[in-house]
Design an enzyme around this catalytic site. Structure first.
Site, PDB file in Angstrom:
ATOM      1  N   ASP A   1     -22.197   2.068  18.230  1.00 30.74           N
ATOM      2  CA  ASP A   1     -22.645   2.567  19.520  1.00 30.74           C
ATOM      3  C   ASP A   1     -23.952   3.336  19.260  1.00 30.74           C
ATOM      4  O   ASP A   1     -23.758   4.475  18.347  1.00 30.74           O
ATOM      5  CB  ASP A   1     -21.691   3.273  20.395  1.00 30.74           C
ATOM      6  CG  ASP A   1     -22.260   4.118  21.448  1.00 30.74           C
ATOM      7  OD1 ASP A   1     -22.781   3.105  22.244  1.00 30.74           O
ATOM      8  OD2 ASP A   1     -22.380   5.356  21.614  1.00 30.74           O
ATOM      9  N   ALA A   2     -24.951   3.154  19.689  1.00 29.88           N
ATOM     10  CA  ALA A   2     -26.375   3.801  19.233  1.00 29.88           C
ATOM     11  C   ALA A   2     -26.343   5.350  19.642  1.00 29.88           C
ATOM     12  O   ALA A   2     -26.920   6.157  18.856  1.00 29.88           O
ATOM     13  CB  ALA A   2     -27.463   2.944  20.031  1.00 29.88           C
TER      14      ALA A   2
ATOM     15  N   ASP B   1     -30.225  -9.928  18.425  1.00 30.44           N
ATOM     16  CA  ASP B   1     -30.718 -11.242  18.203  1.00 30.44           C
ATOM     17  C   ASP B   1     -31.696 -11.573  17.242  1.00 30.44           C
ATOM     18  O   ASP B   1     -31.907 -12.629  16.736  1.00 30.44           O
ATOM     19  CB  ASP B   1     -31.433 -11.706  19.413  1.00 30.44           C
ATOM     20  CG  ASP B   1     -32.379 -10.987  20.110  1.00 30.44           C
ATOM     21  OD1 ASP B   1     -33.350 -10.243  19.207  1.00 30.44           O
ATOM     22  OD2 ASP B   1     -32.611 -10.933  21.297  1.00 30.44           O
TER      23      ASP B   1
ATOM     24  N   ASP C   1     -34.621  -1.656  22.008  1.00 27.09           N
ATOM     25  CA  ASP C   1     -34.751  -2.899  22.602  1.00 27.09           C
ATOM     26  C   ASP C   1     -33.293  -3.026  23.342  1.00 27.09           C
ATOM     27  O   ASP C   1     -32.661  -3.932  23.192  1.00 27.09           O
ATOM     28  CB  ASP C   1     -34.847  -4.006  21.579  1.00 27.09           C
ATOM     29  CG  ASP C   1     -35.091  -5.228  22.433  1.00 27.09           C
ATOM     30  OD1 ASP C   1     -35.455  -5.356  23.628  1.00 27.09           O
ATOM     31  OD2 ASP C   1     -34.940  -6.240  21.827  1.00 27.09           O
TER      32      ASP C   1
ATOM     33  N   HIS D   1     -41.497  -9.828  22.097  1.00 27.35           N
ATOM     34  CA  HIS D   1     -41.299  -9.120  20.874  1.00 27.35           C
ATOM     35  C   HIS D   1     -42.493  -8.657  20.168  1.00 27.35           C
ATOM     36  O   HIS D   1     -42.444  -7.730  19.427  1.00 27.35           O
ATOM     37  CB  HIS D   1     -40.384 -10.037  20.002  1.00 27.35           C
ATOM     38  CG  HIS D   1     -39.062 -10.153  20.642  1.00 27.35           C
ATOM     39  ND1 HIS D   1     -38.590 -11.298  21.245  1.00 27.35           N
ATOM     40  CD2 HIS D   1     -38.152  -9.227  20.573  1.00 27.35           C
ATOM     41  CE1 HIS D   1     -37.385 -10.961  21.585  1.00 27.35           C
ATOM     42  NE2 HIS D   1     -36.745  -9.873  21.234  1.00 27.35           N
TER      43      HIS D   1
ATOM     44  N   ASP E   1     -26.611  -2.286  16.495  1.00 24.58           N
ATOM     45  CA  ASP E   1     -26.320  -2.816  17.595  1.00 24.58           C
ATOM     46  C   ASP E   1     -24.797  -3.035  17.709  1.00 24.58           C
ATOM     47  O   ASP E   1     -24.074  -3.096  16.828  1.00 24.58           O
ATOM     48  CB  ASP E   1     -26.646  -4.462  17.466  1.00 24.58           C
ATOM     49  CG  ASP E   1     -26.822  -5.216  18.793  1.00 24.58           C
ATOM     50  OD1 ASP E   1     -27.560  -5.186  19.670  1.00 24.58           O
ATOM     51  OD2 ASP E   1     -25.431  -5.914  19.143  1.00 24.58           O
TER      52      ASP E   1
ATOM     53  N   GLN F   1     -19.357  -7.482  26.094  1.00 25.33           N
ATOM     54  CA  GLN F   1     -20.031  -7.953  27.015  1.00 25.33           C
ATOM     55  C   GLN F   1     -19.746  -9.681  27.146  1.00 25.33           C
ATOM     56  O   GLN F   1     -18.844 -10.143  26.135  1.00 25.33           O
ATOM     57  CB  GLN F   1     -21.762  -8.000  26.543  1.00 25.33           C
ATOM     58  CG  GLN F   1     -21.944  -8.605  25.322  1.00 25.33           C
ATOM     59  CD  GLN F   1     -22.999  -7.930  24.553  1.00 25.33           C
ATOM     60  OE1 GLN F   1     -24.123  -7.282  25.592  1.00 25.33           O
ATOM     61  NE2 GLN F   1     -23.522  -8.130  23.398  1.00 25.33           N
TER      62      GLN F   1
END
Length: 505
Positions: A349-350, A295, A367, A271, A315, A241
């Site tokens: 990768d989830a 984050d 999220d 959040h 993540d 990204q």
């Protein structure tokens, strides 16, 4: 003998040029498709339409080659110089135009048509130049072999090496230089006073491409400054990204691929709403899983529960988690959550990680970015939610960010339908986050949801009253019949795109 050697060398040089031009041609096609999916979303649609337009244009170019009656070498050299200039600068130009034109698709497909037509001219011209040096059968076999090998090289280099290490803009300039290098090499190998003008043009284009390559970061920054309108503190293209951080006064904003992820002015609302309605309802809260959220802001909220003994954060992008761990400004924002000894960061990768996971968790916080592309949409499918159900302990609860129930109600409620199809109970709720508007979340569990326990101290937004109110939906956001999002239909992505297109005009 000398003439024969020179003729053999020229033949091999021309065959090698077939390899180069095929590689460059496919790279330009991949650049256009990738840029379209980055900037417009829906990667399957963008790649399909770009590839179809490009191949059509190549056919037009091949047809037009029949009108070249003489000076094939000169025309071939000119085509190479034109492709180098237009194709090499295409990524930079498209980035600069994205926020400056009313309909970005016009320059996008205009460039695809022009580049495709020029690439379509190349191989027929090359075969005609080589026809006196090779037998017809040998000619077709060798040219097409080099052409297909070049296509393979491009398809492997582009995702594995070029985009991760050079980025899209530098990749365009680099392959434009390769195109013009073919033209320069052919002119040098075949001295001809009639090609002096072409050599001058080729050298000018080559110089411009070199300047563009080394100035690519400035081009990208100029495009981003125009797009965001704020001071850019940080910008990086990773294999996954484009990460951009901007600041205006006390407002720090994170963008991923041009989409706002949070504003420091109100991210606490998002959040707190994402984390506490789930975690405050878990009686025995020890092990928590976070999917996405690199984050660390969701982890910050989770660590407000002293009974939590471990947090596993999965993540995809290591650049994200590293940035929010090491940057003083950003780690201050997340309370240095990612440096906590309770937190384990996994960069994976989830989708694949969940399929291999054998642990169960007391709470799961999901999220992910909005389902604006099929690569993200797979994380909202019934296949993925079955893995989520397996990872939830019997009394566990998951919370999932699920886009806006006001702007995209059908997309929002599709998440609930899909969770229920996976065997979970789903209950939606919403909160007002000024940067995003009315935003939606869904709780998922194996059984009924218990009443909320006492919320942790120090929250700025969520209270027992706002928690109760969050589960009530007015008629314009009320539940409606929606399909189940499956891997083989990705209904959610299409619904999401259609609903947000109406909102954004």
């Amino acid at each position: 003998m000398t003439a024969m050697i020179r003729d053999t060398r020229t033949g091999w040089a021309l065959l090698l040029s077939a390899f180069v031009v095929a590689t460059c041609g496919l790279v330009y096609e991949l650049l256009a498709g990738t840029l379209a999916s980055y900037l417009l979303g829906d990667s399957v649609t963008q790649f399909s339409t770009v590839i179809g337009t490009y191949l059509f244009a190549m056919g037009v170019g091949s047809w037009c080659s029949r009108y070249v009656k003489r000076d094939e070498l000169r025309v071939f050299v000119r085509v190479e110089v034109l492709i180098a200039a237009i194709g090499g600068g295409s990524a930079a130009l498209l980035f600069l135009l994205f926020d400056r034109v009313d309909d970005f698709r016009l320059p996008l497909y205009g460039l695809v048509l022009v580049i495709g037509a020029l690439v379509g001219l190349e191989i027929p011209l090359l075969m005609r130049i080589l026809k006196d040096r090779l037998e017809f059968g040998d000619l077709v076999a060798k040219v097409l072999t080099f052409d297909y090998i070049g296509a393979l090289a491009a398809s492997l280099l582009f995702p594995l090496l070029l985009v991760p290490h050079l980025g899209l803009i530098r990749t365009g300039f680099l392959f434009g230089f390769f195109n013009v290098a073919v033209a320069i090499a052919l002119i040098a190998m075949l001295p001809n006073s009639r090609l002096r003008g072409e050599m001058t043009a080729a050298l000018i284009v080559a110089a411009a491409l070199v300047v563009g390559f080394f100035g690519a970061e400035r081009v990208e920054r100029a495009a981003e400054v125009a797009a965001y309108g704020d001071t850019i503190l940080y910008a990086e293209s990773t294999p996954y990204q484009r990460i951009v951080l901007t600041k205006r006064a006390d407002d720090l904003r994170l963008y991923l691929n041009g989409n706002l992820q949070f504003s420091s002015r109100d991210e606490y609302r998002y959040h707190e709403a994402l984390v506490h309605p789930a975690l405050s309802r878990v009686a025995s809260l020890r092990d928590v899983l976070v999917l996405g959220g690199g984050d660390g802001l969701a982890v910050r909220e989770i660590l407000k529960y002293p009974q939590v003994r471990s947090v596993t954060l999965v993540d995809l992008d290591p650049a994200m988690t590293a940035l929010f761990t090491r940057s003083g400004l950003l780690s201050q924002l997340n309370g240095e959550a990612l440096s906590s000894p309770k937190v384990r960061v996994v960069n994976a990768d989830a989708f694949g990680w969940m399929r291999s996971n054998r642990r169960q968790f007391d709470a799961v916080v999901i999220d992910f970015p909005d389902p604006s592309s099929f690569s993200i949409g797979k994380l909202y499918t019934v296949t993925f939610y079955r893995e989520l159900a397996r990872a939830l302990a019997p009394a566990a609860i998951a919370s999932i960010q699920s886009t806006s129930p006001l702007a995209a109600p059908n997309a929002y409620w599709t998440v609930s339908s899909t969770l229920e199809a996976a065997g979970l109970r789903a209950r939606g709720y919403h909160a007002l986050v000024p940067s995003f508007g009315e935003w939606g979340f869904v709780l998922a569990s194996h059984g009924d949801l218990p009443a909320p326990a006492q919320l942790p101290a120090g929250l700025r937004f969520l209270t027992p009253e706002t928690d109760r109110f969050a589960f009530h939906f007015p008629p314009d956001m009320a539940r409606r019949p929606t399909p189940v999002n499956r891997l083989d239909n990705q209904a959610l992505v299409r619904t999401f795109e259609a609903e947000w297109a109406k909102v954004e005009g």
